[in-house]
Design a protein around this motif. Structure first.
Motif, PDB file in Angstrom:
ATOM      1  N   GLU A  20       0.825  -1.205   0.000  1.00 20.31           N
ATOM      2  CA  GLU A  20       0.000   0.000   0.000  1.00 20.31           C
ATOM      3  C   GLU A  20       0.858   1.253   0.000  1.00 20.31           C
ATOM      4  OE1 GLU A  20      -3.141   0.629   2.967  1.00 20.31           O
ATOM      5  OE2 GLU A  20      -3.397  -1.538   2.918  1.00 20.31           O
ATOM      6  N   PHE A  21       1.923   1.192   0.806  1.00 22.54           N
ATOM      7  CA  PHE A  21       2.843   2.322   0.928  1.00 22.54           C
ATOM      8  C   PHE A  21       3.407   2.671  -0.448  1.00 22.54           C
ATOM      9  CE2 PHE A  21       7.389   3.501   1.739  1.00 22.54           C
ATOM     10  CZ  PHE A  21       7.167   4.731   2.331  1.00 22.54           C
ATOM     11  N   PHE A  22       3.789   1.626  -1.184  1.00 17.21           N
ATOM     12  CA  PHE A  22       4.347   1.870  -2.512  1.00 17.21           C
ATOM     13  C   PHE A  22       3.288   2.438  -3.453  1.00 17.21           C
ATOM     14  CE2 PHE A  22       7.988  -0.700  -1.279  1.00 17.21           C
ATOM     15  CZ  PHE A  22       8.989   0.031  -1.876  1.00 17.21           C
ATOM     16  N   GLY A  23       2.076   1.899  -3.311  1.00 16.49           N
ATOM     17  CA  GLY A  23       0.991   2.410  -4.131  1.00 16.49           C
ATOM     18  C   GLY A  23       0.753   3.882  -3.864  1.00 16.49           C
ATOM     19  N   GLN A  24       0.706   4.228  -2.578  1.00 14.02           N
ATOM     20  CA  GLN A  24       0.486   5.620  -2.181  1.00 14.02           C
ATOM     21  C   GLN A  24       1.622   6.488  -2.715  1.00 14.02           C
ATOM     22  OE1 GLN A  24      -2.278   6.748  -0.250  1.00 14.02           O
ATOM     23  NE2 GLN A  24      -1.497   8.656  -1.062  1.00 14.02           N
ATOM     24  N   LEU A  25       2.852   5.951  -2.614  1.00 15.83           N
ATOM     25  CA  LEU A  25       4.020   6.699  -3.074  1.00 15.83           C
ATOM     26  C   LEU A  25       3.894   6.994  -4.562  1.00 15.83           C
ATOM     27  CD1 LEU A  25       6.841   7.754  -2.212  1.00 15.83           C
ATOM     28  CD2 LEU A  25       7.752   5.616  -3.070  1.00 15.83           C
ATOM     29  N   GLY A  26       3.482   5.959  -5.310  1.00 17.86           N
ATOM     30  CA  GLY A  26       3.331   6.160  -6.752  1.00 17.86           C
ATOM     31  C   GLY A  26       2.308   7.244  -7.053  1.00 17.86           C
ATOM     32  N   LEU A  27       1.157   7.156  -6.359  1.00 15.01           N
ATOM     33  CA  LEU A  27       0.111   8.157  -6.555  1.00 15.01           C
ATOM     34  C   LEU A  27       0.616   9.549  -6.239  1.00 15.01           C
ATOM     35  CD1 LEU A  27      -3.155   6.622  -5.046  1.00 15.01           C
ATOM     36  CD2 LEU A  27      -2.735   7.354  -7.394  1.00 15.01           C
ATOM     37  N   ASP A  28       1.341   9.633  -5.104  1.00 21.29           N
ATOM     38  CA  ASP A  28       1.768  10.951  -4.642  1.00 21.29           C
ATOM     39  C   ASP A  28       2.828  11.543  -5.554  1.00 21.29           C
ATOM     40  OD1 ASP A  28       0.004  10.933  -2.598  1.00 21.29           O
ATOM     41  OD2 ASP A  28       1.407  10.079  -1.148  1.00 21.29           O
ATOM     42  N   ILE A  29       3.698  10.665  -6.081  1.00 18.94           N
ATOM     43  CA  ILE A  29       4.706  11.173  -7.016  1.00 18.94           C
ATOM     44  C   ILE A  29       4.003  11.700  -8.262  1.00 18.94           C
ATOM     45  CG2 ILE A  29       6.581  10.480  -8.550  1.00 18.94           C
ATOM     46  CD1 ILE A  29       7.547   8.625  -6.328  1.00 18.94           C
ATOM     47  N   ARG A  30       2.949  10.976  -8.673  1.00 19.92           N
ATOM     48  CA  ARG A  30       2.206  11.419  -9.844  1.00 19.92           C
ATOM     49  C   ARG A  30       1.565  12.781  -9.574  1.00 19.92           C
ATOM     50  NH1 ARG A  30      -2.770   8.031 -12.110  1.00 19.92           N
ATOM     51  NH2 ARG A  30      -3.735   9.223 -10.453  1.00 19.92           N
ATOM     52  N   THR A  31       0.978  12.902  -8.359  1.00 20.40           N
ATOM     53  CA  THR A  31       0.371  14.188  -8.001  1.00 20.40           C
ATOM     54  C   THR A  31       1.396  15.311  -8.085  1.00 20.40           C
ATOM     55  OG1 THR A  31      -0.981  12.961  -6.437  1.00 20.40           O
ATOM     56  CG2 THR A  31      -0.993  15.349  -6.234  1.00 20.40           C
ATOM     57  N   ASP A  32       2.566  15.062  -7.496  1.00 24.74           N
ATOM     58  CA  ASP A  32       3.591  16.112  -7.462  1.00 24.74           C
ATOM     59  C   ASP A  32       4.113  16.425  -8.853  1.00 24.74           C
ATOM     60  OD1 ASP A  32       3.228  16.277  -4.823  1.00 24.74           O
ATOM     61  OD2 ASP A  32       5.352  16.152  -4.282  1.00 24.74           O
ATOM     62  N   LEU A  33       4.136  15.403  -9.708  1.00 23.83           N
ATOM     63  CA  LEU A  33       4.602  15.646 -11.067  1.00 23.83           C
ATOM     64  C   LEU A  33       3.581  16.480 -11.835  1.00 23.83           C
ATOM     65  CD1 LEU A  33       6.177  12.243 -12.145  1.00 23.83           C
ATOM     66  CD2 LEU A  33       7.345  14.389 -11.679  1.00 23.83           C
ATOM     67  N   ARG A  34       2.290  16.216 -11.569  1.00 26.17           N
ATOM     68  CA  ARG A  34       1.246  16.959 -12.263  1.00 26.17           C
ATOM     69  C   ARG A  34       1.134  18.379 -11.738  1.00 26.17           C
ATOM     70  NH1 ARG A  34      -3.866  12.918 -12.686  1.00 26.17           N
ATOM     71  NH2 ARG A  34      -3.085  11.551 -14.313  1.00 26.17           N
ATOM     72  N   HIS A  35       1.334  18.501 -10.422  1.00 27.51           N
ATOM     73  CA  HIS A  35       1.216  19.833  -9.818  1.00 27.51           C
ATOM     74  C   HIS A  35       2.508  20.142  -9.079  1.00 27.51           C
ATOM     75  CE1 HIS A  35      -3.059  19.251 -10.613  1.00 27.51           C
ATOM     76  NE2 HIS A  35      -2.977  18.104  -9.958  1.00 27.51           N
ATOM     77  N   PRO A  36       3.535  20.515  -9.807  1.00 29.19           N
ATOM     78  CA  PRO A  36       4.832  20.744  -9.148  1.00 29.19           C
ATOM     79  C   PRO A  36       4.745  21.833  -8.079  1.00 29.19           C
ATOM     80  CG  PRO A  36       5.049  20.779 -11.543  1.00 29.19           C
ATOM     81  CD  PRO A  36       3.588  20.790 -11.246  1.00 29.19           C
ATOM     82  N   GLY A  37       3.764  22.724  -8.244  1.00 29.92           N
ATOM     83  CA  GLY A  37       3.619  23.796  -7.266  1.00 29.92           C
ATOM     84  C   GLY A  37       3.213  23.277  -5.896  1.00 29.92           C
ATOM     85  N   ARG A  38       2.577  22.089  -5.884  1.00 28.12           N
ATOM     86  CA  ARG A  38       2.124  21.551  -4.596  1.00 28.12           C
ATOM     87  C   ARG A  38       3.194  20.741  -3.905  1.00 28.12           C
ATOM     88  NH1 ARG A  38      -3.455  18.625  -5.151  1.00 28.12           N
ATOM     89  NH2 ARG A  38      -3.209  18.505  -2.905  1.00 28.12           N
ATOM     90  N   HIS A  39       4.300  20.508  -4.602  1.00 26.31           N
ATOM     91  CA  HIS A  39       5.389  19.761  -3.968  1.00 26.31           C
ATOM     92  C   HIS A  39       5.960  20.557  -2.802  1.00 26.31           C
ATOM     93  CE1 HIS A  39       8.734  16.996  -3.701  1.00 26.31           C
ATOM     94  NE2 HIS A  39       9.519  18.040  -3.555  1.00 26.31           N
ATOM     95  N   ARG A  40       6.390  19.834  -1.774  1.00 29.64           N
ATOM     96  CA  ARG A  40       6.932  20.519  -0.589  1.00 29.64           C
ATOM     97  C   ARG A  40       8.382  20.908  -0.859  1.00 29.64           C
ATOM     98  NH1 ARG A  40       3.049  22.204   2.253  1.00 29.64           N
ATOM     99  NH2 ARG A  40       4.618  22.610   3.842  1.00 29.64           N
ATOM    100  N   TRP A  41       8.538  21.997  -1.614  1.00 34.63           N
ATOM    101  CA  TRP A  41       9.889  22.380  -2.030  1.00 34.63           C
ATOM    102  C   TRP A  41      10.758  22.770  -0.857  1.00 34.63           C
ATOM    103  CZ3 TRP A  41      11.412  20.750  -6.416  1.00 34.63           C
ATOM    104  CH2 TRP A  41      10.490  20.580  -7.459  1.00 34.63           C
ATOM    105  N   ARG A  42      10.141  23.409   0.125  1.00 33.92           N
ATOM    106  CA  ARG A  42      10.955  23.877   1.242  1.00 33.92           C
ATOM    107  C   ARG A  42      11.525  22.697   2.022  1.00 33.92           C
ATOM    108  NH1 ARG A  42       8.430  27.629   5.654  1.00 33.92           N
ATOM    109  NH2 ARG A  42       8.567  25.642   6.771  1.00 33.92           N
ATOM    110  N   GLU A  43      10.682  21.659   2.213  1.00 38.29           N
ATOM    111  CA  GLU A  43      11.178  20.463   2.901  1.00 38.29           C
ATOM    112  C   GLU A  43      12.292  19.829   2.069  1.00 38.29           C
ATOM    113  OE1 GLU A  43       8.142  21.371   3.140  1.00 38.29           O
ATOM    114  OE2 GLU A  43       7.709  21.223   5.287  1.00 38.29           O
TER     115      GLU A  43
END
Lengths: 261, 253, 330
Positions: A20-43
């Motif tokens: 599940e963790f990997f699945g979530q990771l894949g989804l989240d990477i996709r989200t960040d790739l689609r919306h780079p502005g939402r990526h936690r750049w400061r972190e």
């Protein structure tokens, strides 16, 4: 019997959670790739600073000493046959292909892997992970993706620094203990090493970075919600990272060998 | 009055590792109510709360918020529901690497299209609402426990939720601070009309704020009493409930 | 925060720069340097040559071996090489050849002057490289392979191959000498002599040959004259020429071996060569007992021939040592 069954169920559930963790990771990477502005750049930047720049000193020191030791050991043996110059080959190849990336991986495991596990473990204890979930924010996207990106950027760069430091360490022994001229040693180093060797070594670091980050974070998420649990998670992260690092290294080397590099 | 129910818990069985803590419990919370969940230590109050806000999947049964199932919803629907309620955790659960203002800004950044300046303005308002004006740039580690809880509350309020959950709001606070927090809870309900669910075992707090309570029993794994706190104190069938609400008959001198 | 930003950025950028610098230091630039591609065909074994092996022009590394393949039609080994044009400079130290065309024209001229490529040993490891140099032997004609855009260069036999072939020619000439005939003749002559000496009717002759029989050296000298003046003259000359050739070949082989930096492992060959030389000297100094001598010559030559064959088939055995036991020193 019931206890054994319970244990098996527990392990099974952990594995399912890992998937599940990997699945979530894949989804989240996709989200960040689609919306780079939402990526936690400061972190991301914070971890680049923590795992990269602040690890530079120790990486340079350890890899430099590795080069130093390799040259010394190799020199002791090879000078019997008058092949001192081949120490440059020994140091160059073993560092760039193997030791540089591996040492950087080990250092990153100690510094970053354990820190990730402890950080996420503590956040879990403080219910910060729960808070993220109820805010509808994926903890993986918030906590793992920035770390992963930072490590993917930083580790290969550290490997380059480590390689260079190691070569210079070898050079130091070459010109002092083995009495070789700087130009001869360095010329030999440049002659025998190819861009390919450097690149293949550095490429290993991408795998190492992913391994260290994911194991550290996973252990953090799995930490028992108490102070000792966090400590155990950090230790567990380091131990399993080191093991998997070496195993991954083996497989990458086999892969390289199979494609003839 | 059934259509007033904003939270419905139906036949809910929850627990850890196949060991049920609560079995087949049913209750509803009405809109605009302050609803307290009481019980002895380890009776499953916090577990129940975690299931109500969708952090854990129940063994069986359903939790419906705003008429929608929390248990069977897909991720998108669940996120939509989560947007409509706020949760305040025991220790505040603030992110240590961010200032108070940034903590409150976070849900705004995730869910609204507000500009940075607007977000900061809203976040500062929310902090002022919980009497933390002037502490915007403090790190969570630099403020007291009560302030952290209030900051957590401000973060929960950021999206103007219709429903608020509190996990042990008065735990670890001195009586004055706890009372301030209770007052804040009442103020919030009066201002926004939000439904509030509080998990607590602080009787002073319960009598001060609760419209209705349920009491959970560790032995029975179910709800043993439901009603207004004063009524239950006087008229509950079970002695244990009456004892609980009167602190075992040991009244203040 | 800004400071952290700066240093993080500085770290990333400086490491990237270091990476690029290292890539170029390790020869990435060479990948973009102007290159020409050469091909050559070798009829012999290219044992010890590997992809990536150096290509040298008069000892200067100018390129590397890209590919080694077998042309199935005639079992020749095709070796593809790339040569960096930057290595050839004019008087002004600037690259001499701007493009492949100019290099190709130059190459044709040089091939006419005797430029050939051949296999040579790199150090003691048995690894080989390609040497471009001028050899007086014709080499193999550039096999016509009408692949456009690829320059062909004829290959010359490697030093060992070369020596082995010359040696074989000499050995064949020696083999044509009928040693048994010489030996038989000698035996007959000696027997005749003995009979002559033993004949009681020729006491006078005994007396006259007394000095000669007292000194075997002297008698054999006379015998040599007899033999030389007889029909064996031609054969003896042949023998001497061949032995001289072997001597010079041995010398050349030794030089070649020393030049190739192959110090160790050739004791067996040197022993054999030494034996041939000694025998040759012995033949010249002591013509008596010629049958024994000739037998030794024969054995020595056999040893040389066997050594030569071994090297021809498996040149790296010079370094490794022969598989099937030692050379038999005569």
């Amino acid at each position: 019997m019931d206890r054994i069954g319970g244990e098996i169920r527990k392990i099974l559930r952990q594995w399912m959670q890992l998937v599940e963790f990997f699945g979530q990771l894949g989804l989240d990477i996709r989200t960040d790739l689609r919306h780079p502005g939402r990526h936690r750049w400061r972190e991301t930047l914070y971890y680049i600073d923590l795992c990269g720049r602040r690890s530079l000193g120790i990486v340079v020191l350890i890899c430099g000493l590795m080069g130093f030791i390799l040259a010394l050991q190799g020199g002791l043996l090879i000078r019997e046959y008058g092949g001192e110059l081949f120490v440059a080959d020994l140091v160059g190849f073993s560092l760039l292909k193997e030791l540089g990336p591996l040492m950087v991986g080990m250092i990153a495991t100690g510094r970053a892997g354990s820190a990730f596990a402890a950080e996420i473990g503590t956040m879990k204890v403080n219910e910060e992970v729960s808070a993220l979930t109820t805010m509808g924010i994926s903890p993986v996207r918030f906590l793992v993706v920035p770390k992963l990106l930072a490590m993917l950027i930083v580790l290969p760069l550290l490997a380059v620094a480590g390689d260079m430091a190691g070569l210079l360490g070898g050079l130091l022994i070459g010109v002092t203990y083995l009495d070789l001229p700087v130009s001869a040693y360095w010329g030999r180093t440049l002659q025998v090493l190819s861009p390919q060797v450097l690149t293949l070594g550095v490429l290993k670091c991408f795998v190492f970075a992913a391994l260290i980050t994911l194991i550290g974070c996973w252990r953090g998420f799995q930490a028992d919600p108490d102070a000792q649990g966090v400590g155990r998670a950090a230790t567990g992260a380091v131990v399993s990272s080191i093991l998997l690092l070496v195993v991954a290294d083996l497989f990458i080397t086999l892969f390289y060998a199979s494609i003839g590099c | 009055m059934e259509n007033d129910a904003i939270i419905e818990v139906r036949d809910l069985t929850v627990g850890y590792d196949r060991r049920a803590v609560l079995e087949k419990i049913n209750f509803t919370v009405k809109k605009g109510e302050i609803f307290c969940i009481l019980g002895g230590s380890g009776c499953g109050k916090s577990t129940l709360l975690k299931h109500m806000i969708g952090l854990l999947p129940p063994f069986s049964g359903d939790v419906r918020l705003f008429g929608e199932s929390m248990v069977y919803a897909d991720d998108a629907a669940r996120h939509r529901l989560m947007r409509r309620f706020g949760v305040t955790y025991q220790g505040g659960a603030l992110f240590g690497s961010m200032t108070l203002l940034e903590n409150v800004e976070l849900p705004l950044a995730e869910y609204t299209g507000l500009s940075r300046a607007e977000r900061r303005k809203v976040a500062a308002e929310k902090l002022a609402q919980v009497d933390l004006a002037g502490f915007e740039d403090y790190m969570p580690a630099e403020i007291s426990g009560g302030m952290r809880k209030r900051a957590g509350l401000a973060r929960a309020l950021a999206l103007d939720p219709e429903m608020l959950f509190f996990d042990e709001p008065s735990a670890g606070l001195d009586p004055i601070t706890a009372a301030e927090l209770d007052r804040l809870i009442l103020k919030l309900r009066d201002q926004s009309g939000a439904t509030i669910v509080v998990v607590t075992h602080d009787l002073d707090s319960v009598f001060a704020i609760a419209d209705r309570i349920i009491m959970l029993s560790k032995q029975d794994k179910k709800i043993v009493a439901e009603g207004s706190p004063c009524d239950l104190r006087e008229n509950a069938d079970m002695l244990w409930v009456r004892n609980f609400l009167t602190r075992d008959g040991l009244s203040r001198r | 925060m800004n400071k952290k930003l700066f240093w993080s950025g500085f770290f990333i950028l400086s490491m990237l720069v270091l990476f690029v610098v290292m890539l170029f230091g390790f020869g990435l630039a060479a990948r973009f340097a102007p290159k020409v591609y050469l091909e050559s065909y070798f009829p012999e074994s290219v044992q010890g040559l590997a992809e990536g092996a150096a290509v040298k022009y008069k000892g200067v590394p100018v390129g590397k071996v890209d590919d080694i393949a077998i042309r199935g039609t005639d079992q020749q080994i095709r070796v593809s090489m790339s040569v960096d044009l930057d290595n050839f400079q004019g008087m002004d130290r600037r690259p001499l050849f701007a493009d492949e065309k100019k290099f190709g024209a130059w190459l044709q001229e040089e091939i006419a002057k005797g430029l050939r490529c051949r296999l040579d040993y790199a150090g003691i490891t048995g690894m080989r490289y390609i040497e471009l140099d001028y050899f007086d032997q014709p080499g193999l004609p550039p096999e016509a392979d009408p692949t456009k855009g690829v320059l062909l260069i004829p290959s010359a036999a490697s030093p060992f191959k070369d020596i082995a072939r010359s040696l074989n020619t000499s050995l064949e000439r020696i083999a044509r000498i009928r040693f048994e005939e010489i030996s038989d003749n000698l035996v007959h002559s000696l027997a005749d002599l003995n009979r002559l000496l033993a004949n009681p009717d020729l006491r006078a002759a005994i007396e006259s040959l007394h000095g000669m029989s007292a000194n075997l050296e002297a008698s054999s000298l006379v015998m040599k004259n007899v033999l030389t003046e007889s029909r064996l003259t031609k054969i003896a000359e042949d023998t001497e020429t061949s032995l001289a050739q072997i001597r010079s070949l041995t010398q050349r082989l030794n030089d070649e071996l020393q030049r190739s930096n192959i110090g160790a492992g050739i004791a067996a060959f040197q022993q054999a060569a030494e034996a041939v030389r000694n025998t040759a000297l012995f033949v010249e100094s002591r013509q008596s007992g010629l049958d024994v001598l000739l037998e030794r010559v024969d054995r020595a030559l056999e040893a040389v021939r066997s050594a030569a064959e071994t090297w021809e088939n498996d040149p790296s055995s010079v370094v490794r040592g022969r598989r099937d036991g030692e050379f038999v020193a005569p």
